[in-house]
Design an enzyme around this catalytic site. Structure first.
Site, PDB file in Angstrom:
ATOM      1  N   LYS A  82     -13.684  64.086 -60.028  1.00 13.70           N
ATOM      2  CA  LYS A  82     -13.745  63.863 -61.342  1.00 13.70           C
ATOM      3  C   LYS A  82     -15.029  63.064 -61.860  1.00 13.70           C
ATOM      4  O   LYS A  82     -15.598  63.289 -63.091  1.00 13.70           O
ATOM      5  CB  LYS A  82     -12.657  62.960 -61.341  1.00 13.70           C
ATOM      6  CG  LYS A  82     -12.354  61.849 -62.445  1.00 13.70           C
ATOM      7  CD  LYS A  82     -11.205  61.009 -62.270  1.00 13.70           C
ATOM      8  CE  LYS A  82     -11.091  60.357 -61.027  1.00 13.70           C
ATOM      9  NZ  LYS A  82     -11.787  58.760 -61.373  1.00 13.70           N
TER      10      LYS A  82
ATOM     11  N   ARG B 170      -5.912  53.092 -65.324  1.00 14.17           N
ATOM     12  CA  ARG B 170      -5.151  53.279 -63.947  1.00 14.17           C
ATOM     13  C   ARG B 170      -3.890  52.659 -63.968  1.00 14.17           C
ATOM     14  O   ARG B 170      -3.338  53.299 -62.882  1.00 14.17           O
ATOM     15  CB  ARG B 170      -6.080  52.611 -63.033  1.00 14.17           C
ATOM     16  CG  ARG B 170      -7.279  53.793 -62.302  1.00 14.17           C
ATOM     17  CD  ARG B 170      -7.683  52.665 -61.247  1.00 14.17           C
ATOM     18  NE  ARG B 170      -8.581  53.163 -60.380  1.00 14.17           N
ATOM     19  CZ  ARG B 170      -9.852  53.507 -60.367  1.00 14.17           C
ATOM     20  NH1 ARG B 170     -10.422  53.761 -61.288  1.00 14.17           N
ATOM     21  NH2 ARG B 170     -10.266  54.432 -59.185  1.00 14.17           N
TER      22      ARG B 170
ATOM     23  N   ARG C 163     -17.860  61.531 -47.968  1.00 16.05           N
ATOM     24  CA  ARG C 163     -18.667  61.418 -49.250  1.00 16.05           C
ATOM     25  C   ARG C 163     -19.528  60.317 -48.780  1.00 16.05           C
ATOM     26  O   ARG C 163     -19.803  59.390 -48.371  1.00 16.05           O
ATOM     27  CB  ARG C 163     -17.735  60.605 -50.129  1.00 16.05           C
ATOM     28  CG  ARG C 163     -18.486  60.077 -51.507  1.00 16.05           C
ATOM     29  CD  ARG C 163     -17.692  60.071 -52.591  1.00 16.05           C
ATOM     30  NE  ARG C 163     -16.888  58.838 -52.773  1.00 16.05           N
ATOM     31  CZ  ARG C 163     -16.016  58.459 -53.601  1.00 16.05           C
ATOM     32  NH1 ARG C 163     -15.765  59.154 -54.690  1.00 16.05           N
ATOM     33  NH2 ARG C 163     -15.103  57.410 -53.685  1.00 16.05           N
TER      34      ARG C 163
ATOM     35  N   ARG D 267     -20.075  54.482 -49.084  1.00 18.87           N
ATOM     36  CA  ARG D 267     -19.655  53.350 -50.044  1.00 18.87           C
ATOM     37  C   ARG D 267     -18.912  52.560 -49.125  1.00 18.87           C
ATOM     38  O   ARG D 267     -18.114  52.852 -48.313  1.00 18.87           O
ATOM     39  CB  ARG D 267     -18.679  53.867 -51.274  1.00 18.87           C
ATOM     40  CG  ARG D 267     -19.480  54.108 -52.487  1.00 18.87           C
ATOM     41  CD  ARG D 267     -18.781  54.686 -53.453  1.00 18.87           C
ATOM     42  NE  ARG D 267     -17.350  54.159 -53.601  1.00 18.87           N
ATOM     43  CZ  ARG D 267     -16.620  54.749 -54.950  1.00 18.87           C
ATOM     44  NH1 ARG D 267     -17.060  55.571 -55.560  1.00 18.87           N
ATOM     45  NH2 ARG D 267     -15.380  54.222 -54.930  1.00 18.87           N
TER      46      ARG D 267
ATOM     47  N   ARG E  14      -6.127  53.488 -51.625  1.00 21.01           N
ATOM     48  CA  ARG E  14      -6.393  53.947 -53.212  1.00 21.01           C
ATOM     49  C   ARG E  14      -5.546  55.052 -53.355  1.00 21.01           C
ATOM     50  O   ARG E  14      -5.157  55.559 -54.610  1.00 21.01           O
ATOM     51  CB  ARG E  14      -7.631  54.268 -53.307  1.00 21.01           C
ATOM     52  CG  ARG E  14      -8.765  53.212 -53.220  1.00 21.01           C
ATOM     53  CD  ARG E  14     -10.054  53.431 -54.075  1.00 21.01           C
ATOM     54  NE  ARG E  14     -10.910  54.461 -53.505  1.00 21.01           N
ATOM     55  CZ  ARG E  14     -11.872  54.738 -52.699  1.00 21.01           C
ATOM     56  NH1 ARG E  14     -11.823  53.487 -51.868  1.00 21.01           N
ATOM     57  NH2 ARG E  14     -12.651  55.669 -52.331  1.00 21.01           N
TER      58      ARG E  14
HETATM   59  P1  ADP Z   1     -13.429  56.267 -56.980  1.00 20.32           P
HETATM   60  O1  ADP Z   1     -14.885  56.604 -56.862  1.00 20.32           O
HETATM   61  O2  ADP Z   1     -12.788  55.949 -55.748  1.00 20.32           O
HETATM   62  O3  ADP Z   1     -12.669  57.341 -57.878  1.00 20.32           O
HETATM   63  P2  ADP Z   1     -13.772  54.256 -59.011  1.00 20.32           P
HETATM   64  O4  ADP Z   1     -15.288  54.501 -58.566  1.00 20.32           O
HETATM   65  O5  ADP Z   1     -13.314  54.886 -60.248  1.00 20.32           O
HETATM   66  O6  ADP Z   1     -13.220  54.908 -57.620  1.00 20.32           O
HETATM   67  O7  ADP Z   1     -13.297  52.672 -58.755  1.00 20.32           O
HETATM   68  C1  ADP Z   1     -13.871  51.925 -57.436  1.00 20.32           C
HETATM   69  C2  ADP Z   1     -13.036  50.810 -57.546  1.00 20.32           C
HETATM   70  O8  ADP Z   1     -12.955  49.883 -58.633  1.00 20.32           O
HETATM   71  C3  ADP Z   1     -11.426  51.107 -57.471  1.00 20.32           C
HETATM   72  O9  ADP Z   1     -10.966  51.310 -56.189  1.00 20.32           O
HETATM   73  C4  ADP Z   1     -10.888  49.770 -58.126  1.00 20.32           C
HETATM   74  O10 ADP Z   1     -10.871  48.930 -57.147  1.00 20.32           O
HETATM   75  C5  ADP Z   1     -11.866  49.573 -59.168  1.00 20.32           C
HETATM   76  N1  ADP Z   1     -11.580  50.021 -60.257  1.00 20.32           N
HETATM   77  C6  ADP Z   1     -12.109  51.214 -61.199  1.00 20.32           C
HETATM   78  N2  ADP Z   1     -11.452  51.234 -62.474  1.00 20.32           N
HETATM   79  C7  ADP Z   1     -10.464  50.421 -62.156  1.00 20.32           C
HETATM   80  C8  ADP Z   1      -9.422  50.098 -63.123  1.00 20.32           C
HETATM   81  N3  ADP Z   1      -9.334  51.030 -64.482  1.00 20.32           N
HETATM   82  N4  ADP Z   1      -8.339  49.288 -63.048  1.00 20.32           N
HETATM   83  C9  ADP Z   1      -8.334  48.537 -61.826  1.00 20.32           C
HETATM   84  N5  ADP Z   1      -9.442  48.711 -60.868  1.00 20.32           N
HETATM   85  C10 ADP Z   1     -10.532  49.632 -61.060  1.00 20.32           C
END
Ligand code: ADP
Length: 218
Positions: free
Chosen positions: A17, A93, A130, A162, A173
């Site tokens: 995404k 989310r 990743r 990460r 997650r």
């Molecule tokens: P990933 O790379 O795993 O798709 P993101 O980079 O979007 O996830 O987000 C990393 C972390 O930041 C999430 O696991 C969450 O803890 C926090 N986070 C990001 N966006 C939100 C949101 N809209 N609401 C709550 N927590 C969020």
């Protein structure tokens, strides 16, 4: 002048995404707003938000709705988003965040939500492999025969795993995605703003499907 777009991209973590959102943002010339990137920047800079968010993001939990809504409200009030629109990546989310977003956007709110569908087993193995550049955020996949130190081709930064890409945090997650974020499919479906796009195949194939999905709904 091409009109802008106002999109939300849903999809499991590791669905590709983020990369697709960057391409869509160039294609439609609209800002890519990633709440994950915003939080990681806050953690790097050691701001009060970063300090309070670090433990939650490392454990794969969700940062408080109120904080996230405030952050997005402020970002959407900037001129670029106001004029061109937005591609939201990682927000909303939760249904609470989606309701707030509709209120913030008003008649210039989300026109389309796209669910990028990739099965859980596929994203799990992608996420464990990743690696990301600490500086520019470029994504890589580890093969087990990786350079050490690993330097980013893009910017020369350090390529690392990460802190929140541990097996436990990843499963956390993915569980949260199912319970908290999947209900958004129904939420946007009720107002006929939801479309599903297959997220497997080459990145170019997926990108074509995404742009077609946007164009056919305009
Ligand atoms: P990933 O790379 O795993 O798709 P993101 O980079 O979007 O996830 O987000 C990393 C972390 O930041 C999430 O696991 C969450 O803890 C926090 N986070 C990001 N966006 C939100 C949101 N809209 N609401 C709550 N927590 C969020």
């Amino acid at each position: 002048m091409i009109p802008g777009v106002r999109l939300v991209i849903l999809g499991r973590q590791g669905s590709g995404k983020g990369t697709q959102c960057v391409r869509l943002s160039r294609h439609f010339v609209v800002p890519h707003i990633s709440t994950g990137d915003m939080l990681r920047a806050a953690v790097r800079e050691g701001t009060p938000l970063g300090k309070s968010a670090k433990a939650v993001t490392d454990a794969g939990g969700l940062v408080n709705d109120e904080i996230m809504i405030g952050l997005v409200r402020e970002r959407l009030s900037a001129e670029d988003a106001h004029e061109r629109g937005f591609i939201l990546d990682g927000f909303p989310r939760t249904v609470t965040q989606a309701l707030a977003l509709d209120e913030i956007g008003g008649d210039r709110g989300v026109e389309l939500a796209i669910d990028l569908e990739v099965p859980r087993e596929v994203v799990l193995s992608r996420l464990l492999a990743r690696r990301v550049c600490r500086d520019c955020g470029a994504n890589y996949q580890a093969t087990g025969r990786d350079p050490r130190p690993w330097i980013c081709d893009n910017c020369g930064g350090d390529v690392v795993q990460r802190d929140d890409d541990t097996t436990e945090a990843i499963n956390n997650r993915l569980d949260l995605y199912e319970t908290q974020t999947q209900p958004l499919i129904e939420y946007y479906g009720r107002s006929s703003r939801m479309v599903a796009v297959g997220g497997t195949g080459t990145p170019d194939e997926v990108f074509d499907r995404l742009t077609r999905a946007v164009e056919t709904t305009r």
